[in-house]
Design a protein around this motif. Structure first.
Motif, PDB file in Angstrom:
ATOM      1  N   SER A  43       0.829  -1.210   0.000  1.00 24.24           N
ATOM      2  CA  SER A  43       0.000   0.000   0.000  1.00 24.24           C
ATOM      3  C   SER A  43       0.858   1.253   0.000  1.00 24.24           C
ATOM      4  O   SER A  43       0.546   2.228  -0.695  1.00 24.24           O
ATOM      5  CB  SER A  43      -0.927   0.007   1.219  1.00 24.24           C
ATOM      6  OG  SER A  43      -1.837  -1.052   1.145  1.00 24.24           O
ATOM      7  N   ARG A  44       1.915   1.256   0.791  1.00 24.74           N
ATOM      8  CA  ARG A  44       2.816   2.416   0.819  1.00 24.74           C
ATOM      9  C   ARG A  44       3.447   2.635  -0.550  1.00 24.74           C
ATOM     10  O   ARG A  44       3.558   3.764  -1.021  1.00 24.74           O
ATOM     11  CB  ARG A  44       3.915   2.225   1.870  1.00 24.74           C
ATOM     12  CG  ARG A  44       3.445   2.397   3.285  1.00 24.74           C
ATOM     13  CD  ARG A  44       4.588   2.196   4.279  1.00 24.74           C
ATOM     14  NE  ARG A  44       4.070   2.163   5.624  1.00 24.74           N
ATOM     15  CZ  ARG A  44       3.776   1.043   6.289  1.00 24.74           C
ATOM     16  NH1 ARG A  44       3.976  -0.136   5.726  1.00 24.74           N
ATOM     17  NH2 ARG A  44       3.289   1.110   7.509  1.00 24.74           N
ATOM     18  N   SER A  55      -4.295  -3.883  -1.657  1.00 31.12           N
ATOM     19  CA  SER A  55      -3.389  -2.778  -1.327  1.00 31.12           C
ATOM     20  C   SER A  55      -4.043  -1.406  -1.499  1.00 31.12           C
ATOM     21  O   SER A  55      -3.478  -0.401  -1.075  1.00 31.12           O
ATOM     22  CB  SER A  55      -2.123  -2.838  -2.194  1.00 31.12           C
ATOM     23  OG  SER A  55      -2.420  -2.614  -3.554  1.00 31.12           O
ATOM     24  N   ALA A  93      -3.605   2.481   0.722  1.00 30.55           N
ATOM     25  CA  ALA A  93      -2.947   3.432  -0.185  1.00 30.55           C
ATOM     26  C   ALA A  93      -3.799   4.678  -0.351  1.00 30.55           C
ATOM     27  O   ALA A  93      -3.306   5.810  -0.292  1.00 30.55           O
ATOM     28  CB  ALA A  93      -2.674   2.785  -1.543  1.00 30.55           C
ATOM     29  N   ARG A 108       2.234   1.749  -3.392  1.00 30.39           N
ATOM     30  CA  ARG A 108       1.176   2.219  -4.298  1.00 30.39           C
ATOM     31  C   ARG A 108       0.896   3.701  -4.055  1.00 30.39           C
ATOM     32  O   ARG A 108       0.726   4.471  -4.996  1.00 30.39           O
ATOM     33  CB  ARG A 108      -0.075   1.380  -4.082  1.00 30.39           C
ATOM     34  CG  ARG A 108      -1.067   1.501  -5.174  1.00 30.39           C
ATOM     35  CD  ARG A 108      -2.011   0.333  -5.131  1.00 30.39           C
ATOM     36  NE  ARG A 108      -3.013   0.481  -6.165  1.00 30.39           N
ATOM     37  CZ  ARG A 108      -4.029  -0.337  -6.304  1.00 30.39           C
ATOM     38  NH1 ARG A 108      -4.177  -1.362  -5.491  1.00 30.39           N
ATOM     39  NH2 ARG A 108      -4.907  -0.137  -7.267  1.00 30.39           N
ATOM     40  N   ALA A 109       0.839   4.104  -2.787  1.00 29.45           N
ATOM     41  CA  ALA A 109       0.650   5.522  -2.463  1.00 29.45           C
ATOM     42  C   ALA A 109       1.823   6.344  -3.002  1.00 29.45           C
ATOM     43  O   ALA A 109       1.627   7.440  -3.535  1.00 29.45           O
ATOM     44  CB  ALA A 109       0.518   5.706  -0.953  1.00 29.45           C
TER      45      ALA A 109
END
Length: 144
Positions: free
Chosen positions: A7-8, A45, A49, A10-11
């Motif tokens: 997720s991080r 994810s 994100a 993707r962010a």
């Protein structure tokens, strides 16, 4: 790789692409939302994100002020775009997400910097984030 790590990343992709393309972060978030709906296999994810990016958008002025105060020799606009995005994510987690311990946010940010940025970036990111985490902890202790 953990779901939060994905997720991080993707962010980071959303924030970095907005910065490089000159798009607003909100527009980049909306575009990624459309892609997320079209790719359900990546859905695990996406929620965190989205939370990160929205948090960075919601607290942009405060986050950038924290970074600028802790890195006065490096104005935000002079930092590599990837470092800006990494720092913004980690500062949001440290300051606004009580579910993520500061050492975890710092470690994840340093790992992203090692993987995606310059040789000097991990040390820079680590120093800035440690200073912010210390200040945040001192502020929390004073509030108690």
């Amino acid at each position: 790789m953990s779901a939060r790590t994905k997720s991080r990343k993707r962010a980071l992709d959303v924030l970095f692409s907005a910065d490089v393309r000159g798009d607003s972060q909100a527009d980049a978030l909306a575009a990624e939302q459309e892609r997320a709906l079209a790719r359900p296999e990546r859905s695990s994810s996406w929620p965190y994100a989205r939370e990160i990016v929205q948090g960075v958008i919601d607290h942009a002025a405060e986050i950038d002020a924290e970074i600028a105060e802790r890195a006065p020799a490096w104005p935000i606009e002079r930092m590599p775009a990837v470092d800006r995005a990494i720092l913004r994510i980690a500062v949001w987690e440290i300051r606004y997400n009580a579910d993520v311990p500061a050492p975890v946010a710092i470690d994840e940010a340093v790992e992203l910097a090692k993987e995606l940025s310059t040789d000097d970036s991990p040390r820079f990111v680590n120093g800035v984030l440690h200073a912010i985490a210390e200040r945040t902890q001192l502020g929390s202790a004073a509030d108690a």
